[in-house]
Design a protein around this motif. Structure first.
Motif, PDB file in Angstrom:
ATOM      1  N   ASN A 170       0.836  -1.201   0.000  1.00  0.00           N
ATOM      2  CA  ASN A 170       0.000   0.000   0.000  1.00  0.00           C
ATOM      3  C   ASN A 170       0.876   1.259   0.000  1.00  0.00           C
ATOM      4  O   ASN A 170       0.585   2.233  -0.707  1.00  0.00           O
ATOM      5  CB  ASN A 170      -0.922  -0.008   1.221  1.00  0.00           C
ATOM      6  N   SER A 174       0.891   3.851  -3.074  1.00  0.00           N
ATOM      7  CA  SER A 174       0.448   5.199  -2.681  1.00  0.00           C
ATOM      8  C   SER A 174       1.499   6.240  -3.014  1.00  0.00           C
ATOM      9  O   SER A 174       1.183   7.378  -3.371  1.00  0.00           O
ATOM     10  CB  SER A 174       0.133   5.231  -1.175  1.00  0.00           C
ATOM     11  N   ARG A 226      -6.360   5.148   0.443  1.00  0.00           N
ATOM     12  CA  ARG A 226      -6.445   3.748   0.036  1.00  0.00           C
ATOM     13  C   ARG A 226      -6.379   3.652  -1.473  1.00  0.00           C
ATOM     14  O   ARG A 226      -7.368   3.862  -2.170  1.00  0.00           O
ATOM     15  CB  ARG A 226      -7.758   3.126   0.536  1.00  0.00           C
ATOM     16  N   SER A 229      -8.854   1.503  -3.370  1.00  0.00           N
ATOM     17  CA  SER A 229     -10.194   2.045  -3.588  1.00  0.00           C
ATOM     18  C   SER A 229     -10.198   2.930  -4.835  1.00  0.00           C
ATOM     19  O   SER A 229     -11.201   3.010  -5.552  1.00  0.00           O
ATOM     20  CB  SER A 229     -10.677   2.833  -2.366  1.00  0.00           C
ATOM     21  N   GLY A 549     -11.433  -1.505  -0.853  1.00  0.00           N
ATOM     22  CA  GLY A 549     -10.448  -0.560  -0.347  1.00  0.00           C
ATOM     23  C   GLY A 549     -10.751  -0.020   1.023  1.00  0.00           C
ATOM     24  O   GLY A 549     -10.148   0.960   1.453  1.00  0.00           O
TER      25      GLY A 549
END
Length: 552
Positions: A170, A174, A226, A229, A549
């Motif tokens: 993640n 990100s 997230r 998502s 998400g």
């Protein structure tokens, strides 16, 4: 029903429930809310004793995951989940504790977990999986000393600390999406516009039907923190692209909305054809990371053996894309590669147990790991690292050979005239299997030398394979039971927070912490041990949370 369906105790006093019971069976005496509360306590204690016995019998070793959460009432909670493979080779996970925590300091987390382990009589802890918070490093360090003192660790707990791979992934993705492309912002804006009104949602559904799009779901609005998502938002929006274009023609206020300023700035949107094309490329690029997240976050199947398989694919994707001239993805890939190198680029940064887990998958053993490493590192680095993996496996074999856990005996078949042929055939096959063993080789050498299972074998189950081959590899199978039980994400603990959120709704915020713990734990135990109707409604809850998400 009260526990499984997360109903308040006062539900039994409701007029609707009493009327229903009167129609169903007029002689049924409806218990009071106080009786229900007492019954929940008895049920919790009863189920706890059953689980406690299972967790402490036959030298059962367990893995733990833990995470923290803050309720709507701003009260912090800690969830501790246990993972293990039982003697019948079934993967199990159970919530042990769902308790309030005064702060998120490492010492506090460690104290709560230690108290919980004492309460359950658990001494043999194999691993603890946590996210990358500094407090967790402190907590695991303290717990490792405690478990070493109980003589319940393996190899002095050197490999006890496992970092949540889904959390690291993640962070990597990100970082690549931190400067979101305007195409993503445009699609987010149009999704938000539709979701602001029920009438707009219904009108879009009409457009979906008119365009003959096979889609019956709902639009997804992403959560900024997230990335998965964001992926789901784009994926769903792309399915409805033609419907959005038709909607523009049928809603006179649509274009006007995007011409208005928001906070002194022009709004993003509506998406152009170029934006849709860019979104399609983003989705195609992110799909590999999304699929890896789902595999890392699985809770109904073993995950430790899939770590390096997914890691290799991600490494290969980033390496190849870094060599392209795709300006749309190049900056994103560059940022992601830097973060990837920080956490996983150095082979020594990853818990070696996860590589041993891949070796203990009979489809891959050492061959696939060696091949993948050879694609990314020089020959000397690969050779040195493979030697480390082999050394750890042999060290584990020496540790487990001491017989600190008994090897489960094979049940004797009852011999009768009707089963004689099957018994004789079974005995013959067992003798044949045993006589083919090379006595000069130990189990590790034999396992590595034996032919691997075809990786393309459909519906292959690693646990079933080890169950069937535990006679052939009695010590190595004990290692496999513990290593394959290691969870590589904290999703099992995170998903409990959705239950806590529903139980601690605004109408039940006064529930005391002990009651909350009993309700969350008992529901988890009942859902885990009862098949059929309960499983039908709840089995996919964690998967859905990850896919949309809401967690990780």
């Amino acid at each position: 029903m009260v526990v499984i369906d997360e109903l308040p105790f006062r539900f039994v006093g409701g007029l609707g429930f009493r009327s229903f019971c009167a129609v169903l069976q007029s002689r049924f005496v409806i218990p009071s809310r106080m009786t229900i509360a007492r019954d929940v306590v008895h049920l919790y204690n009863s189920e706890m004793e059953k689980l406690k016995k299972e967790l402490t019998m036959d030298g059962q070793r367990v893995c733990l995951t833990t995470d923290c959460w803050t309720s709507n009432q701003k009260i912090p909670y800690l969830c501790l989940t246990v993972h293990y493979i039982d003697s019948d080779w079934c993967l199990k996970k159970r919530i042990l504790n769902f308790v309030q925590i005064s702060n998120h300091k490492g010492e506090t987390i460690a104290k709560l977990i230690e108290d919980c382990l004492h309460k359950w009589g658990i001494e043999k802890v194999f691993t603890i999986t946590v996210d990358n918070a500094t407090a967790n490093d402190v907590a695991v360090s303290i717990l490792k000393r405690r478990v070493n003192g109980w003589e319940g660790s393996v190899l002095n707990g050197e490999y006890m600390h496992v970092r949540c791979c889904a959390h690291i992934l993640n962070l990597i993705v990100s970082d690549g999406l931190k400067e979101l492309h305007h195409s993503i912002s445009s699609i987010r804006a149009v999704v938000r516009y539709i979701r602001l009104s029920t009438a707009r949602v219904e009108k879009l559904s009409v457009c979906v039907a008119k365009e003959k799009i096979d889609f019956k779901g709902k639009l997804v609005l992403d959560v900024p923190t997230r990335w998965n998502s964001t992926y789901k938002m784009l994926e769903v929006a792309l399915k409805c692209q033609k419907a959005f274009e038709r909607y523009e023609e049928e809603d006179s206020k649509y274009l006007q909305y995007f011409l208005e300023e928001e906070g002194g700035k022009k709004k993003f949107g509506p998406p152009s054809k170029i934006d849709w094309a860019n979104a399609s490329r983003f989705v195609e690029f992110l799909r590999s990371f999304y699929q890896a997240t789902l595999k890392f976050s699985a809770t109904k199947s073993v995950t430790s053996n899939c770590f390096y398989l997914e890691l290799g694919e991600i490494f290969n994707l980033l390496k190849n894309l870094a060599l392209t001239n795709d300006s749309l993805l190049l900056d994103m890939v560059s940022n992601m590669k830097k973060k990837f190198d920080k956490y996983w680029g150095n082979l020594d940064n990853t818990n070696l147990l996860l590589y041993v887990a891949a070796v203990l998958d009979p489809r891959y053993k050492l061959g696939y790991i060696t091949y993948c490493l050879g694609c990314f590192y020089d020959a000397q680095t690969v050779s040195n690292f493979i030697l480390k993996v082999q050394t750890l496996l042999r060290t584990l074999y020496a540790f487990y050979s001491k017989g600190e856990r008994e090897i489960s005996p094979i049940p004797k078949s009852f011999t009768s005239p009707n089963t004689l042929q099957g018994t004789l055939l079974s005995a013959f096959m067992k003798q044949k299997e045993q006589t083919t063993f090379d006595e000069s080789l130990n189990e590790v050498d034999r396992y590595l030398a034996d032919e691997s299972v075809n990786p393309l074998t459909p519906s292959f189950d690693t646990l079933i394979w080890w169950k069937q081959n535990s006679i052939k590899y009695p010590v190595l199978s004990l290692i496999a039971r513990d290593v394959l039980a290691v969870p590589i994400s904290t999703v099992a603990s995170e998903s409990a927070f959705s239950t806590g959120d529903r139980i601690l709704d605004p109408y039940r915020s006064s529930l005391n912490p002990k009651t909350v713990n009993m309700l969350v734990c008992t529901q988890n135990w009942l859902k885990s041990t009862n098949e059929g109707l309960v499983e039908q409604f709840f089995s996919d809850e964690e998967d859905e949370l990850v896919q949309t998400g809401l967690i990780l």
